[in-house]
Write a protein that holds these residues in place. Sequence first.
Motif, short mmCIF file in Angstrom:
data_model
loop_
_atom_site.label_atom_id
_atom_site.label_comp_id
_atom_site.label_asym_id
_atom_site.label_seq_id
_atom_site.Cartn_x
_atom_site.Cartn_y
_atom_site.Cartn_z
N ILE A 216 69.88 34.92 -19.40
CA ILE A 216 70.04 33.29 -19.75
C ILE A 216 69.32 32.45 -18.89
CG2 ILE A 216 71.38 31.37 -20.54
CD1 ILE A 216 73.77 33.60 -21.29
N LEU A 217 68.42 31.52 -19.57
CA LEU A 217 68.13 30.30 -18.53
C LEU A 217 68.45 29.02 -19.12
CD1 LEU A 217 66.16 29.35 -16.23
CD2 LEU A 217 64.20 29.66 -17.70
N ALA A 218 69.13 28.26 -18.24
CA ALA A 218 69.31 26.69 -18.64
C ALA A 218 68.23 26.01 -18.19
CB ALA A 218 70.45 26.41 -18.19
N ASN A 219 67.39 25.26 -18.95
CA ASN A 219 66.18 24.48 -18.50
C ASN A 219 66.58 23.01 -18.22
OD1 ASN A 219 63.82 25.48 -17.29
ND2 ASN A 219 62.82 25.79 -19.23
N PHE A 220 66.12 22.24 -17.40
CA PHE A 220 66.18 20.71 -17.38
C PHE A 220 67.40 20.22 -17.52
CE2 PHE A 220 62.00 22.11 -18.96
CZ PHE A 220 61.04 22.22 -17.80
N ASP A 221 67.51 19.54 -18.46
CA ASP A 221 68.99 18.95 -18.81
C ASP A 221 70.00 19.51 -19.68
OD1 ASP A 221 68.25 16.51 -17.20
OD2 ASP A 221 67.03 15.53 -19.19
N ALA A 222 69.62 20.78 -19.71
CA ALA A 222 70.61 21.84 -20.63
C ALA A 222 72.01 21.82 -19.73
CB ALA A 222 69.88 22.98 -20.48
N GLN A 223 73.18 21.53 -20.91
CA GLN A 223 74.34 21.87 -20.66
C GLN A 223 74.93 23.05 -21.30
OE1 GLN A 223 76.81 18.41 -21.11
NE2 GLN A 223 74.89 17.26 -21.30
N VAL A 224 75.13 24.17 -20.36
CA VAL A 224 75.51 25.65 -20.82
C VAL A 224 76.69 25.85 -20.56
CG1 VAL A 224 74.71 27.87 -20.93
CG2 VAL A 224 72.98 26.43 -20.89
N THR A 225 77.81 26.45 -21.43
CA THR A 225 79.22 26.98 -21.41
C THR A 225 79.29 28.08 -21.76
OG1 THR A 225 80.07 24.49 -21.45
CG2 THR A 225 81.44 26.54 -21.66
N LEU A 226 79.64 29.02 -21.05
CA LEU A 226 79.91 30.68 -21.54
C LEU A 226 81.30 30.75 -21.24
CD1 LEU A 226 77.09 32.35 -19.63
CD2 LEU A 226 76.94 31.15 -21.74
N ARG A 227 82.00 31.36 -22.59
CA ARG A 227 83.56 31.62 -22.40
C ARG A 227 83.39 32.95 -22.78
NH1 ARG A 227 83.80 26.24 -24.51
NH2 ARG A 227 84.71 24.63 -22.88
N SER A 228 84.06 33.98 -22.21
CA SER A 228 84.24 35.29 -22.49
C SER A 228 83.15 35.95 -23.00
CB SER A 228 85.36 35.46 -23.99
OG SER A 228 86.75 34.80 -23.61
N VAL A 229 82.04 35.80 -22.16
CA VAL A 229 80.83 36.47 -22.32
C VAL A 229 80.60 37.60 -21.54
CG1 VAL A 229 78.44 35.94 -22.09
CG2 VAL A 229 79.86 34.20 -23.26
N ALA A 230 79.91 38.77 -22.21
CA ALA A 230 79.67 39.82 -21.26
C ALA A 230 77.89 39.82 -20.88
CB ALA A 230 79.91 41.03 -22.10
N LEU A 231 77.74 39.24 -19.87
CA LEU A 231 76.25 39.30 -19.41
C LEU A 231 76.15 40.54 -18.62
CD1 LEU A 231 74.01 37.33 -19.33
CD2 LEU A 231 74.80 36.54 -17.31
N VAL A 232 75.62 41.62 -19.35
CA VAL A 232 75.45 42.86 -18.76
C VAL A 232 74.01 43.56 -18.80
CG1 VAL A 232 76.46 45.41 -19.10
CG2 VAL A 232 78.15 43.39 -19.36
N GLY A 233 73.57 44.26 -17.94
CA GLY A 233 72.64 45.00 -17.89
C GLY A 233 71.24 44.27 -18.16
N ASN A 234 71.05 43.07 -17.92
CA ASN A 234 69.61 42.30 -18.22
C ASN A 234 69.10 42.51 -16.64
OD1 ASN A 234 70.48 40.86 -20.74
ND2 ASN A 234 72.29 40.42 -19.30
N ALA A 235 67.64 42.45 -16.97
CA ALA A 235 66.79 42.54 -15.70
C ALA A 235 65.47 41.65 -15.77
CB ALA A 235 65.97 44.05 -16.18
N ALA A 236 65.39 41.10 -14.57
CA ALA A 236 64.24 40.46 -14.13
C ALA A 236 63.30 41.27 -13.50
CB ALA A 236 64.59 39.36 -13.27
N ARG A 237 62.14 41.35 -14.29
CA ARG A 237 61.34 42.67 -14.12
C ARG A 237 60.29 42.23 -12.65
NH1 ARG A 237 60.25 41.74 -19.24
NH2 ARG A 237 58.18 40.95 -18.63
N THR A 238 60.00 41.23 -12.39
CA THR A 238 59.33 40.96 -11.22
C THR A 238 59.69 39.79 -10.33
OG1 THR A 238 57.72 39.19 -12.21
CG2 THR A 238 57.17 41.60 -12.46
N ALA A 239 60.62 38.92 -10.68
CA ALA A 239 61.18 37.88 -9.89
C ALA A 239 62.73 37.63 -9.91
CB ALA A 239 60.52 36.61 -10.76
N ARG A 240 63.07 36.39 -10.01
CA ARG A 240 64.66 35.88 -9.66
C ARG A 240 65.51 36.47 -11.05
NH1 ARG A 240 66.01 29.93 -10.93
NH2 ARG A 240 64.49 29.57 -12.54
N ALA A 241 66.82 36.27 -10.70
CA ALA A 241 67.76 36.18 -11.71
C ALA A 241 67.92 37.14 -13.07
CB ALA A 241 67.65 34.71 -12.47
N GLY A 242 68.37 38.39 -12.53
CA GLY A 242 68.46 39.30 -14.03
C GLY A 242 69.30 38.81 -14.75
#
Length: 357
Positions: A216-242
């Motif tokens: 997940i990426l929040a850009n600029f003026d985005a307001q993001v709320t995650l509740r009871s979220v499974a953020l699992v097994g994601n990958a950044a292949r060459t840079a930051r933030a898996g």
Amino acid sequence: IAAITLANARGGATLDLATDCTYLLTADIDGAGLPAITTPITLNGSKHTTIERAAATDRFRILTINTGGDLTLNKLKITGGQTDDNGGGILVNPGGNLTTNHSTITRNITDGDGGGIANNGTTHLRHSTVERNTAAGVGGGITSVGALDVKKTRVYANTALDGAGINSEGTVRIERSAITANHAEDTSGGLLVEEGIATVTDTEVSHNSGAEVGGILANFDAQVTLRSVALVGNAARTARAGGLAMNPGATIVIEDSLVKNNTAVTDGGGLYNLVEMVLRRTKVVGNQAGNEGAGIYNEATGILTVVDSKIVRNTAAVDGGGIFNDAGGTVNLETATGTVVTENRPNNCVNVPGCAG
């Protein structure tokens, strides 16, 4: 085609389509295979009911919904759309509404944005699947600049330059859904919130990938709320933030969630904070970074607050296995609430007050 034309003329209709039937579209009608929807119309499918563009025909999407159009799809598959414009499968124009129930939007292609659906109006997805769609721009599965409401829906294996699963520039609410195995050539494999408000609840965001930012990426003026979220097994292949990251102007609140087994080639295996991030009752576990901040990387401009959360067993190749706080950044580690940072490698924290290195 004749039935939809008549329904538009008469102010709406409910059309029952045949079971075990593929409606093969062969003609381009103003950029779509079916007449544009301009009134309330329901298309009822059943088992194995499909609307498909014939492969040997000109390129066009399947459906366009214009102002005043209110289309409901029940038990239908929409497939084979291909266009140079936005919305490979379905385009919802301003003032249009789309609702899908138990339907599948699959294998549609656009040279623009929104491989499956491009929403400029209001779209509701219920018990549906958006899978294996492709966009040359943003939103392989869905792009939305209007209001998007997703419930009990699977967004799977879509591809795009950015925001491969869902790209939102308006308001998006996602509940009890799954955003999985989407692939971005550049940024944000799962969910890209360009601006506006995003609320994600009881949802799995897993095994997505991007060159930068896997989940997940929040850009600029985005307001993001995650509740009871499974953020699992994601990958950044060459840079930051898996798992998750933000850009200037964004804010993120994560509550009662799990951030697990995400990987980044550089910094921020699990979470990458650039502005303001709050964690409450959340576990950050088993994430990996090829450089610094396997659990969480906090930039010099970042303010990170961690309440009643556990950051454990994360591994960084260089430094800050649990939390890496860049010089100038602020980390409020509220240990009195039960926050624990432990068993991280090669150390728990760098530049974090109240945390044993």
